[in-house]
Design an enzyme around this catalytic site. Sequence first.
Site, short mmCIF file in Angstrom:
data_model
loop_
_atom_site.label_atom_id
_atom_site.label_comp_id
_atom_site.label_asym_id
_atom_site.label_seq_id
_atom_site.Cartn_x
_atom_site.Cartn_y
_atom_site.Cartn_z
N ASP A 170 1.69 -5.79 1.35
CA ASP A 170 1.55 -4.94 0.18
C ASP A 170 0.55 -5.64 -0.76
O ASP A 170 0.22 -6.82 -0.55
CB ASP A 170 2.92 -4.77 -0.49
CG ASP A 170 2.85 -4.01 -1.79
OD1 ASP A 170 2.25 -2.92 -1.82
OD2 ASP A 170 3.39 -4.53 -2.79
N ASP B 156 -0.08 -4.87 -4.89
CA ASP B 156 0.44 -5.10 -6.24
C ASP B 156 1.89 -5.57 -6.17
O ASP B 156 2.73 -4.93 -5.53
CB ASP B 156 0.36 -3.82 -7.06
CG ASP B 156 -1.07 -3.33 -7.24
OD1 ASP B 156 -1.72 -3.76 -8.18
OD2 ASP B 156 -1.52 -2.53 -6.40
N ASP C 132 7.16 -6.32 -1.90
CA ASP C 132 8.12 -6.61 -2.98
C ASP C 132 9.05 -5.45 -3.32
O ASP C 132 9.87 -5.59 -4.23
CB ASP C 132 7.35 -7.00 -4.25
CG ASP C 132 6.60 -5.81 -4.84
OD1 ASP C 132 5.76 -5.23 -4.14
OD2 ASP C 132 6.87 -5.46 -6.00
#
Length: 215
Positions: A9, A11, A167
């Site tokens: 991922d 951001d 995240d």
Amino acid sequence: MTIKLIIFDLDGTLVDSLDDLTDATNHMLSLLGRPTLTSESVRQLVGQGARRLVERALVNGTEAEVERGIDAFLTYNGEHLSDRSRLYPGVRETLEVLHGIGLPLTVISNKNVALCRGLLKVLGLEGYFAAVLGADSLPFRKPSPEPLLKLLRDFRTSPATAIMVGDSINDVAAGRGAGVVTVGCTYGYGDLAELRDADYRIDELPQLLKLPFFN
């Protein structure tokens, strides 16, 4: 297990872009005469792409407001991609190690792909990644497993030899749906509860190198 592909991922995993996303959100809200939000409030809106962020920020917004908001958000974010965005500690060093051992590194984000590539370029990371997919690259985005399945096909890799590192619950759900190993980053934007189904959890990216499949 032998790892042949790593999917990151962006951001909240590689880049802490929350301040720039907050600025873009508040610019959009101000243009539409809405109260601005704290960075903590914006953190809770991040993860499902620009449209969903704008829709949630513009509580009870009309369709016309949402469309104006998306345009304002994307334009501002594109012009201020990295005013305050920073790499998380150890990201560059970790990517350097992984790149050095010849593992294909890729990115799947729910940010539009042009913004992904722009952010990677300005932060000096673009050379590490063999492929980048954004929210507008395919008809489906995370938590759908489809973007991951595309990369597995493109790199001729089985799910058993790939890792999804992210995240949020979107990353974990997409990874599990594709059948790949999932690694949850506790330092990002998602709540810890979102990562409970991840196969592994790390508190900083360099800990990725200490997981069993790299030793």
